[in-house]
Design an enzyme around this catalytic site. Structure first.
Site, PDB file in Angstrom:
ATOM      1  N   SER A 526     -57.577  26.124  28.642  1.00 55.29           N
ATOM      2  CA  SER A 526     -58.540  25.763  29.681  1.00 55.29           C
ATOM      3  C   SER A 526     -57.787  25.212  30.892  1.00 55.29           C
ATOM      4  CB  SER A 526     -59.550  24.778  29.094  1.00 55.29           C
ATOM      5  OG  SER A 526     -60.726  24.817  29.817  1.00 55.29           O
ATOM      6  N   HIS A 639     -65.597  29.255  24.316  1.00 57.46           N
ATOM      7  CA  HIS A 639     -64.498  28.450  24.844  1.00 57.46           C
ATOM      8  C   HIS A 639     -63.849  27.575  23.769  1.00 57.46           C
ATOM      9  CE1 HIS A 639     -62.314  26.865  28.255  1.00 57.46           C
ATOM     10  NE2 HIS A 639     -62.598  25.630  27.906  1.00 57.46           N
TER      11      HIS A 639
HETATM   12  C1  LIG Z   1     -68.540  19.533  31.999  1.00 61.52           C
HETATM   13  C2  LIG Z   1     -67.100  19.571  32.363  1.00 61.52           C
HETATM   14  O1  LIG Z   1     -66.686  19.188  33.414  1.00 61.52           O
HETATM   15  N1  LIG Z   1     -66.282  20.010  31.424  1.00 61.52           N
HETATM   16  C3  LIG Z   1     -64.888  20.050  31.709  1.00 61.52           C
HETATM   17  C4  LIG Z   1     -64.269  18.953  30.942  1.00 61.52           C
HETATM   18  C5  LIG Z   1     -64.324  21.367  31.221  1.00 61.52           C
HETATM   19  O2  LIG Z   1     -64.913  22.039  30.399  1.00 61.52           O
HETATM   20  N2  LIG Z   1     -63.142  21.678  31.738  1.00 61.52           N
HETATM   21  C6  LIG Z   1     -62.459  22.880  31.285  1.00 61.52           C
HETATM   22  C7  LIG Z   1     -61.881  23.584  32.484  1.00 61.52           C
HETATM   23  C8  LIG Z   1     -61.401  22.413  30.306  1.00 61.52           C
HETATM   24  O3  LIG Z   1     -60.261  22.207  30.674  1.00 61.52           O
HETATM   25  N3  LIG Z   1     -61.853  22.143  29.075  1.00 61.52           N
HETATM   26  C9  LIG Z   1     -61.003  21.495  28.093  1.00 61.52           C
HETATM   27  C10 LIG Z   1     -61.732  20.295  27.558  1.00 61.52           C
HETATM   28  C11 LIG Z   1     -60.622  22.428  26.912  1.00 61.52           C
HETATM   29  O4  LIG Z   1     -59.645  22.127  26.222  1.00 61.52           O
HETATM   30  O5  LIG Z   1     -61.346  23.411  26.692  1.00 61.52           O
END
Ligand SMILES: CC(=O)N[C@@H](C)C(=O)N[C@@H](C)C(=O)N[C@@H](C)C(=O)O
Length: 665
Positions: A526, A639
């Site tokens: 991510s 995801h």
């Molecule tokens: C609601 C929101 O802002 N969510 C963010 C934390 C998010 O999903 N960010 C992604 C780009 C991300 O990096 N997610 C991380 C937690 C992962 O490891 O999937």
């Protein structure tokens, strides 16, 4: 069977089947037992199975209360302690079931067409408040079900929120509302309605009202507001508790006299996890913040790959304490603060992550689930001040007695950035480490970006150590757990402001003398995938990279991610047509010609957080440039593949990662 090192063998990807997960520790009304969920990954069924267990707080063998071939979870004691209600998907959709503490067969309480995702007992134990996407009309229609006329497969979309990661296909127009049903079973009644999503019902001590979380602002389709409301338990007009366009609140809990409600959050909804959350109290007067000076976020920002999720709220005790989680420098602890104001104080600490907790109604005891670097999770109990802590389960003790694990070693190092900020990280030496030898290194980068690597078991990291790699992981700027300024530092500067932190950590570990600087790997998911792409677009020092569920192009992310249009606008300084230069400058794809590191791209087909087009753009560009790149796509996954995907896919994902690093390092 993994290679052995003396008495203990090396960890393997398939060992995820040998790890038991416990979660959602719920202490009984009399404080003498703890109910919790126990989850395993079932290899034959290629799915998760979870059951409800109960263990005495004085110790003893946990007793299994449910054994359906399903996912039983969310155990909640009746106020008199005679029954345990829980959620189960044994009939398909998740419904509420009930079992006597004397054991026996569970009975089904709800049968709502859209299932139940959350519930709460009324104080007198007569009623359950439920969250369901069912509408009253569906119940009426069910009486006289007529055959649906042939429906077209064409989808007409009018709302900006038409997709959500974790929900296959497109979102329907159904809204989550609060219902009530007699705990003994019977006809449910709908308490809230309207074009809003309602969540987290919590009963007032007298049982007359239900507080809940909702976004009832005019602009709710576009913003990230989260408000606290209250509604008569029999239904009727909801009244505002903590509302407005600046509300980003959740986890409501009533004071024992019903005169006040506490909740967690902050007043900048668009900032999300980029700023610290606090504990607040609304008592009819001005809403008060109780943790202004804490300097750390309320809640668990920890990230790992081996856990069963529970979402603990706050707890308010009869003697006036409010209990909450705090993320601090790689640990997640339990604190408490006087409801009338005062200094928050640490209750459950340690080099570990407290994943969830609950308090006995008299406020005398805390039950919690905690994990540490060598143990994913166990159930514990302690007194309300944190004393007399005892571990009640040892669910993985036998398994981990047979495999070799690497103990992470903490370090702090000055960033390579001009400000030389202190960067917190950990290094794991490979299993069978021999002084004098030089080993390949893998840099792991967490996502969020406002997540936090923690003192918590990480199967992927232990696997890499078992395969002979030095593993380094850090909380660079943008991470939570170090205060708002630290977490917000990367705003409109993704990559630019955190890469120096990451490189400082890599150089520090190389300086220790046991890493071969010509055998460096980098990976992350991510935002960690974004940073993997960013790093290989800005240095050739890595010999292999694996980008997972990544972000490569901010402009397309803005319009295709389920959070793109608000998360992106905040994180990158505005909407694309207003700050186009930011979107171009901060997109890793802008630097694709500089990417020469052999790259494995791993992505899920149904990732709606970071859509697979983020990976496709990168793959196509690198193929045109003649780079060494491969693209592994996981069908029917979202995801969260690495954390809650189909077990077989999780094993295969780990095998692809190990295979790529073995090939190039
Ligand atoms: C609601 C929101 O802002 N969510 C963010 C934390 C998010 O999903 N960010 C992604 C780009 C991300 O990096 N997610 C991380 C937690 C992962 O490891 O999937």
């Amino acid at each position: 069977m993994g290679a052995s090192t003396g008495a203990k063998r090396r960890l393997t990807p398939e060992d995820i089947y040998n790890i038991t997960l416990v979660s959602d520790a719920q202490i009984s009304p009399d404080g003498r037992h703890v109910a919790y969920t126990q989850t395993i990954l079932d290899k034959e069924k290629n799915d998760y199975r979870s059951s409800i267990f109960v263990v005495p707080v004085d110790g003893g063998t946990p007793r299994r209360f449910t054994s359906a071939d399903a996912r039983d979870s969310f155990p909640r004691w009746s106020p008199d302690g005679s029954r345990i209600a829980f959620l189960s998907n044994r009939t398909g959709k998740s419904q509420v079931w009930m079992i006597s503490v004397d054991g026996g067969e569970a009975t089904q309480v709800t049968d709502l067409p859209e299932g139940v995702t959350y519930f709460a007992w009324s104080p007198d134990g007569s009623t359950l408040a439920l969250v369901s996407k069912t509408e009253a009309a569906q119940l009426e229609k069910r009486e006289g079900d007529e055959e649906d006329e042939e429906k077209s497969d064409v989808v007409r979309i009018t709302r900006i929120r038409f997709r959500a990661d974790g929900v296959s296909g497109f979102l329907d127009d159904k809204r989550s509302h609060i219902w009530c049903i007699p705990a003994a079973g019977g006809d449910p009644w709908q308490v809230t309605s309207g074009d809003f999503d309602d969540a987290w019902p919590v009963w007032s001590p007298g049982g007359h009202e239900i507080a809940f979380v909702s976004n009832r602002t005019e602009d709710r389709e576009y913003n990230t507001v989260s408000e606290i409301w209250a509604v008569p338990a029999r239904g009727g007009e909801a009244r505002p508790i903590a509302t407005g366009d600046d509300a980003y609140f959740g986890r409501p809990v009533w004071s024992v006299d019903g005169a006040a409600i506490a909740f967690a959050g902050h007043r900048q909804p668009e900032a999300g996890g980029a700023i610290d959350s606090h504990v607040w109290v609304a008592d009819g007067g001005a809403t008060r913040c109780l943790t202004e000076g804490l300097g750390r976020t309320v809640g668990d920002a920890g990230i790992n790959d081996t856990f069963a999720s529970a979402n603990p709220g706050l707890a308010w005790t009869p003697d006036g304490w409010i209990y909450f989680q705090v993320s601090d420098s790689g640990n997640t602890h339990v604190y408490r603060v006087p409801a009338g104001g005062g200094d928050p104080s640490l209750v459950v600490g340690g080099q570990r992550r407290v994943l969830d907790f609950s308090l006995s109604p008299d406020g005398s005891r805390i039950a919690f689930v905690a994990g540490d670097p060598l143990n994913p999770c166990d159930v514990y109990v302690c007194r309300a001040d944190g004393s007399d802590e005892r571990r009640l389960t040892a669910v993985n003790e036998e398994f981990f007695s047979s495999v070799a694990l690497s103990q992470p070693e903490e370090f702090r190092v000055p960033s390579h950035a001009d400000d030389r900020a202190e960067i917190h990280g950990w290094v794991m030496k490979p299993i069978g480490f021999e002084p004098g030898r030089k080993y390949p290194l893998v840099l792991e980068i967490h996502g969020g970006p406002h997540g936090m690597y923690a003192n918590h078991y990480f199967h992927e990291f232990q696997l890499l150590a078992a395969q002979g790699y030095v593993v380094v992981y850090t909380n660079p700027r943008g991470s939570q757990g170090y205060g708002t300024e630290y977490a917000s530092y990367t705003r409109a500067a993704w990559g630019e402001k955190d890469m120096p932190d990451l490189m400082a950590a890599v150089d520090y570990v190389i300086e220790q003398g046991y890493v071969d600087p010509n055998r460096l790997g980098v990976t992350g998911g991510s935002y960690g995938g974004y940073m993997t792409n960013w790093v290989i677009g800005h240095t050739d020092r890595f010999n292999a990279a694996v980008t997972q569920r990544c972000v490569s192009d901010l402009y397309s992310f803005f319009g295709t991610s389920d959070i793109g249009f608000n998360f992106g606008a905040y994180e990158w300084g505005g909407v694309p047509w207003e700050v186009r230069e930011n979107y171009v400058r901060l997109s890793p794809i802008t630097y694709v010609e500089n990417m020469k590191t052999p790259l494995l791209i791993i992505h899920s087909e149904e990732d709606y957080r970071c859509p697979i087009a983020q990976a496709e753009q990168l793959f196509i560009s690198l193929k045109i440039l003649g780079r060494e790149v491969e693209f592994v796509r996981f069908p029917n996954e979202n995801h969260n593949l690495s954390r809650s995907g189909k077990p077989k896919h999780r094993v295969e994902r780990l095998q692809f990662i190990l295979g790529w690093f073995q090939r190039y390092l």
